[in-house]
Design an enzyme around this catalytic site. Sequence first.
Site, mmCIF file in Angstrom:
data_model
loop_
_atom_site.group_PDB
_atom_site.id
_atom_site.type_symbol
_atom_site.label_atom_id
_atom_site.label_comp_id
_atom_site.label_asym_id
_atom_site.label_seq_id
_atom_site.Cartn_x
_atom_site.Cartn_y
_atom_site.Cartn_z
ATOM 1 N N GLU A 23 -2.889 113.500 -27.431
ATOM 2 C CA GLU A 23 -3.570 113.757 -28.691
ATOM 3 C C GLU A 23 -5.040 114.048 -28.389
ATOM 4 O O GLU A 23 -5.619 113.343 -27.572
ATOM 5 C CB GLU A 23 -3.495 112.546 -29.634
ATOM 6 C CG GLU A 23 -4.049 112.881 -31.005
ATOM 7 C CD GLU A 23 -3.927 111.732 -32.014
ATOM 8 O OE1 GLU A 23 -3.515 110.624 -31.630
ATOM 9 O OE2 GLU A 23 -4.252 111.969 -33.176
ATOM 10 N N ALA A 34 -6.442 103.304 -28.116
ATOM 11 C CA ALA A 34 -5.044 103.297 -27.705
ATOM 12 C C ALA A 34 -4.352 104.499 -28.323
ATOM 13 O O ALA A 34 -4.935 105.190 -29.169
ATOM 14 C CB ALA A 34 -4.350 102.014 -28.164
ATOM 15 N N MET A 35 -3.104 104.727 -27.903
ATOM 16 C CA MET A 35 -2.390 105.914 -28.369
ATOM 17 C C MET A 35 -0.932 105.600 -28.656
ATOM 18 O O MET A 35 -0.251 104.973 -27.845
ATOM 19 C CB MET A 35 -2.524 107.013 -27.304
ATOM 20 C CG MET A 35 -1.843 108.308 -27.670
ATOM 21 S SD MET A 35 -2.560 109.022 -29.195
ATOM 22 C CE MET A 35 -1.124 109.842 -29.839
ATOM 23 N N ASN A 78 1.979 107.072 -28.635
ATOM 24 C CA ASN A 78 3.097 107.865 -28.106
ATOM 25 C C ASN A 78 4.431 107.182 -28.415
ATOM 26 O O ASN A 78 4.582 105.980 -28.237
ATOM 27 C CB ASN A 78 2.962 108.007 -26.591
ATOM 28 C CG ASN A 78 1.543 108.310 -26.169
ATOM 29 O OD1 ASN A 78 0.992 109.317 -26.557
ATOM 30 N ND2 ASN A 78 0.935 107.392 -25.415
ATOM 31 N N HIS A 134 -1.955 98.590 -35.218
ATOM 32 C CA HIS A 134 -2.257 99.977 -35.600
ATOM 33 C C HIS A 134 -1.317 100.956 -34.893
ATOM 34 O O HIS A 134 -0.682 101.792 -35.530
ATOM 35 C CB HIS A 134 -3.720 100.278 -35.260
ATOM 36 C CG HIS A 134 -4.165 101.667 -35.584
ATOM 37 N ND1 HIS A 134 -4.831 101.980 -36.745
ATOM 38 C CD2 HIS A 134 -4.036 102.832 -34.906
ATOM 39 C CE1 HIS A 134 -5.093 103.278 -36.771
ATOM 40 N NE2 HIS A 134 -4.619 103.819 -35.653
ATOM 41 N N GLU A 135 -1.232 100.829 -33.582
ATOM 42 C CA GLU A 135 -0.405 101.783 -32.827
ATOM 43 C C GLU A 135 1.071 101.589 -33.168
ATOM 44 O O GLU A 135 1.810 102.553 -33.297
ATOM 45 C CB GLU A 135 -0.641 101.653 -31.317
ATOM 46 C CG GLU A 135 -2.108 101.752 -30.876
ATOM 47 C CD GLU A 135 -2.858 102.958 -31.411
ATOM 48 O OE1 GLU A 135 -2.217 103.994 -31.687
ATOM 49 O OE2 GLU A 135 -4.096 102.857 -31.575
ATOM 50 N N GLU A 184 -4.095 108.616 -39.875
ATOM 51 C CA GLU A 184 -5.101 107.632 -39.456
ATOM 52 C C GLU A 184 -5.613 106.771 -40.611
ATOM 53 O O GLU A 184 -5.725 105.551 -40.481
ATOM 54 C CB GLU A 184 -6.255 108.306 -38.721
ATOM 55 C CG GLU A 184 -5.854 108.963 -37.389
ATOM 56 C CD GLU A 184 -5.152 108.013 -36.419
ATOM 57 O OE1 GLU A 184 -5.222 106.777 -36.626
ATOM 58 O OE2 GLU A 184 -4.528 108.502 -35.458
HETATM 59 N N1 TRP Z 1 -4.193 108.291 -32.403
HETATM 60 C C1 TRP Z 1 -5.032 107.375 -31.687
HETATM 61 C C2 TRP Z 1 -5.238 106.179 -32.591
HETATM 62 O O1 TRP Z 1 -4.530 105.856 -33.413
HETATM 63 C C3 TRP Z 1 -6.353 107.990 -31.378
HETATM 64 C C4 TRP Z 1 -6.547 108.522 -30.011
HETATM 65 C C5 TRP Z 1 -6.151 107.968 -28.873
HETATM 66 C C6 TRP Z 1 -7.282 109.681 -29.650
HETATM 67 N N2 TRP Z 1 -6.600 108.734 -27.823
HETATM 68 C C7 TRP Z 1 -7.274 109.774 -28.262
HETATM 69 C C8 TRP Z 1 -7.956 110.643 -30.353
HETATM 70 C C9 TRP Z 1 -7.922 110.799 -27.575
HETATM 71 C C10 TRP Z 1 -8.593 111.686 -29.683
HETATM 72 C C11 TRP Z 1 -8.568 111.740 -28.293
HETATM 73 O O2 TRP Z 1 -6.118 105.442 -32.634
HETATM 74 ZN ZN ZN Z 2 -4.455 105.788 -35.212
#
Ligand code: TRP
Ligand code: ZN
Length: 877
Positions: free
Chosen positions: A130, A276-277, A279, A311-312, A334
């Site tokens: 992302e 964090a992300m 996925n 959140h994630e 978000e």
């Molecule tokens: N979607 C992620 C979150 O909920 C945000 C995020 C994680 C992100 N890594 C990133 C956004 C890198 C931009 C670039 O918080």
């Molecule tokens: Zn988010």
Amino acid sequence: MKTDTAPDKVNKTWLKDYQQPDYGIRHTRLEFELSPQKTKVLARLQIGLAPDRAEGEPLILDGEGLELVAVRIDGQALAEDQYEVTDTQLIIPRVPVSFTLETEVFINPAGNTALSGLYMSNGMFCTQCEAEGFRHITYYMDRPDVLSTYDVRIEAEKAANPVLLANGNPVQSGDLPESDERPGWHFAEWSDPHPKPCYLFALVAGDLAHVEDQFQTKSGRDVTLRVFVQPENVGKCDYTLDALKRSMAWDEETFGREYDLDIFMIVAVDHFNFGAMENKGLNIFNSAYVLASPETATDMDYELIEGIVAHEYFHNWSGNRVTCRDWFQLCLKEGFTVFRDQEFSADQRSRPVQRIKDVRRLWQSQFPEDAGPLAHPVRPESYITIDNFYTATVYNKGAELVRMMKTLVGADDFRRATDIYFDRHDGEAATVDDFVICMEEASGRDLGQFRRWYSDAGTPEISVTDNWDNGNYTLTLTQKTAPTPGQPEKPARHIPVKLALVGTDGPLTDEELIELEGEAKTLTFSGLPEKPVPSLCRGFSAPVRLKQALDVADRLTLIQSDTDPFNRWSQAHLLAQDLIKSFAGQGKIDQPEEAVFAYANALGVILQDETLEPAFKAEILRVPTESDIVRSVEIIDPEAIGTARKTFRSILLKQLRPLLMQAWEANRTAPPYSPAAEQAGQRGLKNTALALLMAEPDDEVMSLIQKQIETADNMTDEAAAVSLAAFADRPEREQILAGFYAKWQHETLVVNKWLAWQALSGLPGALAEIQRLMAHEAFDLRNPNKVRALIGAFAMENPGTFHLADGSGYAFFFDRIRELDPVNPQVAARLLTATENWRRLEPGRRGKLSEKLKALCATEGLSKNVYEMAERLADGE
Ligand code: TRP
Ligand code: ZN
């Protein structure tokens, strides 16, 4: 200025230009041969023309920094004249209606310092896709409205990478036949049955240990939960696992949402651009939001871990099962997910204290954004790079919009609306409007005017006037929003205002919900026993600024007698802010010293109130920071603000010293340490009391600091004491900081705290100290956590040092931006937000900072990220 910059820099993407894709990708198979400098990626994509499209459209795939070695359609290699490769695309002019496309590319994970795509962190492979990182991995339609199922095969050297992970469920794994080129290799295959956009793809490979647990969903699915970390950190994952289980149960209970795969994994990495992300099935986390032990993590760290894990996890529905049509809809996932994690934390901890913290955050980062050159709508209209729009406006104001809709339609209809939304759009890429439509359908309400909150930037200001006439009271609310970049006109918004009238002994009316829809609204009340003070926007029912001419006595009435904890806190915070501003010559309070005495008395009453929880007392006792004051004044003079805040704290301390000593003593927690809200609240109060005692760091208080450092059995208490010593002009300072480093030098997250405390110091010589730390073994420009700890903290939260009158803080800062941009443009661009208030600086500093911004803007060879930020910041100069 725009014309002499490379044209691709100013290429903007517009919401109004959105078009559905010409092709869809039914299925994606990826095969990776992992190698640090040269990883091979084979992509096999099943592509079809979109239903309503005519044949003959070219196929255009995104791809950047890829070394293309082969392109095949249905097994046939394409000749060089059958496709075109540019810096950013692979274009195939003629393709069948339905076909399999294969591409083979090489990429270099070890050289990827931007941390977008496939990169390496401490020897492990990991991904961040992302928003537009997938195009650094393979050629693809890198846009969120292209959803595909995925099969992934990973091959790698087994000794270095015993663990091989990707999204979905595991399919098979085993050793590869021995060969000379690839001795000791193995493989794993993963399959993700849920169609997803490529920004949710993830892969991890490395030498990782894990902790494991089980969760059974409401409908009986057994889910394996695993948290993967570097082997030495395996003892620091329990809280993350616990927070995950609580999140899973909460989402079933509160939103009726269940998990949908057999395994859920979290991986901690040290190098990460964000928190964090989400996925699918394989969340990747900044290790700062996974690893915790009582000795190394503070209560605040635990709280952040809990909130970010939730959140994630919540994104699995709000983001993954229902995703975004395009990146302008980012707040759809978000804003909603922040709202969901805020509600989760409120349920796990203290609801009033959570609200205070969430609004404090909004005031700290979103209000200034909305009032400056970077202001943009919650649903932006254009961008050069979407990376620059992962902002407090999209996240935190976005969450406030969801909260306001809940207030307007009521809790029951809100839940029915989210059920409709998840049901109707499951497996789809949706828009903000789709979400609002569900709110309208479930409630029967028209949210037409409410939609302006999504399209119009800027914080509305509500002016309050009132009239008291012998038992009859009228109250008039008038709204107005100042122009923001590109939006001169601001029509009235639909604003939910919760209100009650408060008298000296408490509320005189029940709370009611007023809906301000026009420019102004007048309310009348009769039969009141005394002239009331209006308590408005209770619980912070709308993200607006209240312009209310309350005198000190009115504010004290609300602090003491209101029953809304949020407004008690906010009035205390705003009164303290006004007092400090008055000492700095920019306030409205004539006799600030007298007023501080009265304020201190009110705080004293609160401190001794047995019915109030310690965490709430801690929030109310916290003196506004220099940054808080900087944000609230019309003209920023950092020296005057620093001095005024010192004066305020000294007077307050004189009044409260015995009570503070008592609070410090009485709130020491008994072992064993627990990160839960109750103990954390006590420590919060104790350490806030200590912070105020340090307004005069005399020998007696220093002995408390020393005692706390020596006896602490947890990082919360140790960090509180050491950080306070780091801010104090005392002979013990050097030795305390050195001792802390010696003790914790092998714990990188703890060392980052130590960097940040020094970056926050307002002592003379602070800038030189920060400069020296750049060369310290503990610093590394390639690690975003370290950049944020040292340079971010200095620029964002240390106004006295950043805004040194001779401009040396600016010079240092802009040198770092130029140094960081080629390494990690996303992080460099984000740091620039520290300058968003430059127009409000006193003229000397304003001139110096605007020169720096202009010069940056005119620099050749900047990244798109930094160029876009510099251009918006300097706009019009
Ligand atoms: N979607 C992620 C979150 O909920 C945000 C995020 C994680 C992100 N890594 C990133 C956004 C890198 C931009 C670039 O918080
Ligand atoms: Zn988010």
